[in-house]
Scaffold this active site. Structure first.
Site, PDB file in Angstrom:
ATOM      1  N   GLN A  88      51.477 -38.553  -4.702  1.00  0.00           N
ATOM      2  CA  GLN A  88      51.668 -37.870  -5.660  1.00  0.00           C
ATOM      3  C   GLN A  88      50.965 -36.488  -5.720  1.00  0.00           C
ATOM      4  O   GLN A  88      51.583 -35.323  -5.995  1.00  0.00           O
ATOM      5  CB  GLN A  88      51.681 -38.271  -7.096  1.00  0.00           C
ATOM      6  N   GLU A  89      49.622 -36.326  -5.598  1.00  0.00           N
ATOM      7  CA  GLU A  89      48.972 -35.325  -5.854  1.00  0.00           C
ATOM      8  C   GLU A  89      48.819 -34.358  -4.452  1.00  0.00           C
ATOM      9  O   GLU A  89      48.823 -33.241  -4.526  1.00  0.00           O
ATOM     10  CB  GLU A  89      47.426 -36.090  -5.611  1.00  0.00           C
ATOM     11  N   SER A  90      49.062 -35.051  -3.234  1.00  0.00           N
ATOM     12  CA  SER A  90      48.703 -34.236  -1.834  1.00  0.00           C
ATOM     13  C   SER A  90      49.836 -34.443  -0.780  1.00  0.00           C
ATOM     14  O   SER A  90      49.800 -33.873   0.049  1.00  0.00           O
ATOM     15  CB  SER A  90      47.376 -34.390  -1.597  1.00  0.00           C
ATOM     16  N   TYR A 131      55.184 -37.555 -13.575  1.00  0.00           N
ATOM     17  CA  TYR A 131      53.942 -37.788 -13.044  1.00  0.00           C
ATOM     18  C   TYR A 131      53.787 -39.399 -12.984  1.00  0.00           C
ATOM     19  O   TYR A 131      53.776 -40.129 -11.729  1.00  0.00           O
ATOM     20  CB  TYR A 131      52.791 -37.143 -13.365  1.00  0.00           C
TER      21      TYR A 131
END
Length: 470
Positions: free
Chosen positions: A295-297, A422
């Site tokens: 999800q972040e990168s 998120y």
């Protein structure tokens, strides 16, 4: 004894600021001005004013007020050297209440838009507005536009709402309490996710000129310095970069399942050992940690964003240092830093929150900040719901983007829909990873049986062990 001639000369506004080391300004908490992000204050007006304060070598201090009327009153009374709040310069004569202020050079030129409620027939011309309930902010540039249009369309009527802002108007349309409003393009973009039933009907020829507002009284030292700064910021691309950062259309979501599965096969294998090592160290499920990283990168070790976060877990320099991480771009250190940060967040969630809600709330805090999460829990409790249940709290997080609610909270405006999305995406990614590796295990068992080596395969199911994060 020499005469101290300078003692009889009062310091200029600019000298007062430099001598005090602080630049107090007036603004209004909201998505297009300033708000508290997970790593501190942010927003278009905040970043622009912060850059000006940095140039002067002083700290920035913000006096938060609710609307244009209060902004004008604060500046007129000397409760701030100027206002940076997305204020449009009146395109005709100033309202009498604003004769005590003057404006810097304009630095933004958003278009004016006719906004309608999506359940009604879409207006296409001014004639289509003549029988509609139109609401605009009192004494605003949009009210002035309507006055100009009324000269050619005498039947055009509207109501002006005092002590309000454009976000309030969008909410009126969204909730059906008005048919039509006018908005500038920047405000609409930053609020379109919050008020999805408000839609653009058509554009007007008018543009707003956004500027900083200064008191008429006083010397020109700060006023001139601000104009020089704004001129340079326009010329060197700073304004354009901030406009792109805060007012561009939302990016297309890349987190679809097909792309995810492909990246499981092509990107994830490089980092599996690092995820497992950090997960074992902190008693986490490595697939859950991998889901957070995706999800972040998107599992891109070179990922970076305009906010300065970098690496597989997208850590800021400040966060990395606080976690004892020397190189946040190093994949192994980034994963370890992300695991530590999540654990720290989970520990700080109130004791009354049990698993799995504790994990979901820690993820939300990871994204939006602990302060905003607590604000949402307060709103949840005020409404008689359970602040310890994620399913209740997630319904109230998006309200932090609405003035009616965030003005009553400690930490103010937040893009509250983002942590909800998120958390849900990470849960989805986690489940897909579970299913993927369960299928891998089944394939390994099938091959082992065919080869007569099934005794070497562990009997416990991945799904039984990692359906929920530990």
């Amino acid at each position: 004894m020499p005469l101290l001639l300078t003692s009889s000369t009062p310091p200029t506004a600019l000298e007062k600021i430099i001598n005090s080391g602080v630049l107090p300004i007036v603004s209004s908490n909201g998505p297009s001005t300033f708000y508290e992000g997970p790593f501190g204050n942010t927003g278009f007006e905040y970043e622009l004013a912060y850059a000006f304060a940095e140039e002067l070598g002083v700290e920035l201090s913000i006096i938060d007020v609710a609307n244009r009327e209060e902004i004008v009153e604060s500046i007129s009374n000397g409760n701030g050297y100027f206002a940076a709040a997305g204020i449009a310069i009146p395109n005709e004569k100033k309202h009498p209440s604003e004769k005590s202020i003057r404006f810097s050079i304009p630095y933004l030129h958003p278009t004016q838009q006719i906004i309608y409620q999506r359940d009604m027939r879409k207006p296409k011309t001014i004639e289509d507005l003549l029988d509609k309930d139109i609401a605009v902010v009192a004494n605003s540039s949009h009210a002035t536009t309507l006055h100009k249009l009324q000269k050619n369309y005498p039947d055009l009527q509207w109501r002006e709402i005092p002590n309000s802002d454009m976000a309030d108007m969008l909410e009126l349309v969204h909730t059906g309490r008005a048919d039509i409003t006018l908005s500038d393009s920047t405000t609409f973009i930053t609020n379109s996710v919050i008020f999805p039933r408000a839609r653009i009907a058509f554009l007007l020829a008018e543009e707003d000129d956004i500027a900083w507002a200064f008191p008429q009284a006083g010397d020109n030292s700060l006023f001139n310095a601000a104009n020089r700064f704004l001129t340079r910021s326009i010329d060197d691309g700073k304004i354009a970069a901030l406009t792109e950062k805060y007012f561009s259309k939302p990016a297309v979501d890349e987190g679809n399942a097909l792309a995810f599965v492909k990246r499981i096969e092509k990107r994830l294998p490089k980092w599996v050992d690092f995820f497992k090592a950090s997960a074992d160290k902190h008693k986490l499920d490595w697939l859950f940690l991998a889901a957070v990283s995706y999800q972040e990168s998107l599992w891109n070790e070179n990922a970076k964003s305009y906010t300065g976060v970098r690496g597989l877990m997208m850590l800021t320099n400040q966060t990395a240092r606080g976690l004892g991480i020397e190189d946040r771009t190093d994949p192994q250190q980034s994963i370890e830093g992300g695991a530590r940060y999540f654990i720290n967040m989970r520990k700080r969630i109130p004791d009354g929150v049990q698993e799995p809600d504790r994990t979901w709330m820690a993820l939300a805090a990871y994204n939006v900040g602990l302060g905003h999460l607590e604000d949402a829990r307060v709103l949840t409790q005020r409404d008689g719901k359970d602040p310890n249940l994620w399913d209740d709290v997630r319904q109230y997080l998006p309200l932090l983007a609405k003035p009616k609610y965030y003005r009553t909270t400690r930490h103010g405006y937040a893009r509250g829909w983002e942590p909800v999305t998120y958390v849900q995406r990470i849960r989805n990614y986690h489940n897909i990873l579970i299913w993927h590796y369960e299928n891998v295990r089944k394939q390994e068992v099938t091959v082992a049986i065919d080869n007569g080596t099934e005794g070497n395969i562990e009997e416990e199911s991945i799904i039984e062990n990692i359906t929920q994060p530990k």
